[in-house]
Design an enzyme around this catalytic site. Sequence first.
Site, mmCIF file in Angstrom:
data_model
loop_
_atom_site.group_PDB
_atom_site.id
_atom_site.type_symbol
_atom_site.label_atom_id
_atom_site.label_comp_id
_atom_site.label_asym_id
_atom_site.label_seq_id
_atom_site.Cartn_x
_atom_site.Cartn_y
_atom_site.Cartn_z
ATOM 1 N N TRP A 1 0.977 -1.141 -0.016
ATOM 2 C CA TRP A 1 0.076 -0.009 0.062
ATOM 3 C C TRP A 1 0.900 1.140 0.063
ATOM 4 O O TRP A 1 0.820 2.040 -0.619
ATOM 5 C CB TRP A 1 -0.920 0.011 1.179
ATOM 6 C CG TRP A 1 -1.865 -1.042 1.105
ATOM 7 C CD1 TRP A 1 -2.028 -2.093 1.881
ATOM 8 C CD2 TRP A 1 -2.935 -1.371 0.060
ATOM 9 N NE1 TRP A 1 -3.099 -3.009 1.477
ATOM 10 C CE2 TRP A 1 -3.613 -2.686 0.451
ATOM 11 C CE3 TRP A 1 -3.254 -0.508 -1.262
ATOM 12 C CZ2 TRP A 1 -4.777 -2.955 -0.228
ATOM 13 C CZ3 TRP A 1 -4.362 -1.155 -1.883
ATOM 14 C CH2 TRP A 1 -4.952 -2.185 -1.647
ATOM 15 N N ASP B 1 -1.486 6.745 6.329
ATOM 16 C CA ASP B 1 -2.494 5.777 6.008
ATOM 17 C C ASP B 1 -2.768 4.839 7.216
ATOM 18 O O ASP B 1 -1.996 4.234 7.622
ATOM 19 C CB ASP B 1 -2.213 4.970 4.778
ATOM 20 C CG ASP B 1 -3.135 4.066 4.391
ATOM 21 O OD1 ASP B 1 -4.109 3.833 4.988
ATOM 22 O OD2 ASP B 1 -3.028 3.425 3.512
ATOM 23 N N LYS C 1 -11.652 -1.412 6.780
ATOM 24 C CA LYS C 1 -11.089 -2.469 7.778
ATOM 25 C C LYS C 1 -11.425 -2.450 9.034
ATOM 26 O O LYS C 1 -11.647 -3.806 9.618
ATOM 27 C CB LYS C 1 -9.469 -2.037 7.437
ATOM 28 C CG LYS C 1 -8.898 -1.812 6.178
ATOM 29 C CD LYS C 1 -8.540 -3.003 5.355
ATOM 30 C CE LYS C 1 -8.661 -3.005 4.018
ATOM 31 N NZ LYS C 1 -7.486 -2.229 3.533
HETATM 32 C C1 LIG Z 1 -7.046 -1.844 2.055
HETATM 33 C C2 LIG Z 1 -6.074 -0.840 2.243
HETATM 34 C C3 LIG Z 1 -5.991 0.244 1.177
HETATM 35 C C4 LIG Z 1 -6.777 0.309 -0.120
HETATM 36 O O1 LIG Z 1 -8.091 0.650 0.554
HETATM 37 P P1 LIG Z 1 -9.016 0.992 -0.785
HETATM 38 O O2 LIG Z 1 -10.255 1.485 -0.185
HETATM 39 O O3 LIG Z 1 -9.372 -0.509 -1.401
HETATM 40 O O4 LIG Z 1 -8.823 1.652 -1.674
HETATM 41 C C5 LIG Z 1 -4.865 1.181 1.369
HETATM 42 N N1 LIG Z 1 -4.110 1.194 2.531
HETATM 43 C C6 LIG Z 1 -4.182 0.077 3.394
HETATM 44 C C7 LIG Z 1 -3.331 0.414 4.579
HETATM 45 C C8 LIG Z 1 -5.040 -0.943 3.394
HETATM 46 O O5 LIG Z 1 -5.149 -1.839 4.280
#
Ligand SMILES: *Cc1c(COP(=O)(O)O)cnc(C)c1O
Length: 361
Positions: free
Chosen positions: A101, A171, A195
Amino acid sequence: MSRIFNFSAGPAVLPEEVLKEAAEEMLDYRGSGMSVMEMSHRSKVYDDIIKEAEADLRELMNIPDNYKVLFLQGGASQQFAMIPMNLMKNKKAAYIVTGQWAKKAYQEAKLYGEAVEVASSADQTFSYIPDCSDLSIPEDADYVYICENNTIYGTKFHTLPDTKGHTLVADVSSCFLSEPVDVSKYGVIYGGVQKNVGPAGVVIVIIREDLITEDVLPGTPTMLRYKTHADNDSLYNTPPTYGIYICGKVFKWLKAKGGLAAMKEYNEKKAKLLYDFLDQSSLFKGTVRKEDRSLMNVPFVTGDAELDAKFVKESKAAGLENLKGHRSVGGMRASIYNAMPMEGVEKLVEFMKKFEAENLK
Ligand SMILES: *Cc1c(COP(=O)(O)O)cnc(C)c1O
């Protein structure tokens, strides 16, 4: 009705109490005669829902007044572009690459300016967090970017990098609301909610006000400017109304559980149970350097791909689902987010013990 224990990395388990309450309110939200899904986002009743969600999130995370909370769409992945478009005043930013990511964010940023990789753990399949205490960060970098919890590899920054005075952007998709954070250490904290917080379709951005400006890269679409959403309290256009409503319920659930400090304690207990088992097991092995382990995502392997596949198959039959590891790592991964009860982890460890006894040669 029977619910399984869902170890999915995302979309992931949500609190049963929240789902039940939403079910009860599905046809008639509190005397409105309609579902939240059917309601105008400009109605008084919906305005109360989004305002209350924001207030509860502010309380939970102790968000300072000089930060805006934005409820956006496009997933966490949209932020990979939105961040450089809005923040790259000098067209330069530092990226710490600790997994897929972070790498995707880094690659996306290159479309808009100079993205500099200042640290990486790619040399050991992202199984650790690099030392970020003394990085060489370009003087004129607009920000330093991290993926705080690496969903796929199961690592977490337990200490934030020394950004040497630069704005920190994080993030936090897979560790959102899993423990208390000091928001004032960040310029931007963002995460897709699917998540650890709510249903897919909502991304929450917590951003310091001075970073919200008109001075964005030329060509930045209106919808991708933080200012557009900040000036309109996330109601510039139709927001993901139902998703925000569910997030609001999860915030209330977290408050009732005692807030983020209590959540951290609970998450530590759950993770310890699993890690302690892994550390003494003669069949299973955790894949992450101990001091960098995530409380949320726990990857492990047997070292034998066939046995891993057997484990995934048999665990599913035992009511423990989505334990297959990410396709890039193989093995298994147990995501044990806030809404995973202790009982789920206990059942998992019991099953692993049984599997070990049956399969250890
Ligand atoms: C799942 C995830 C993403 C991507 O998320 P989307 O909503 O599918 O774009 C980005 N960063 C992390 C840390 C993730 O776990």
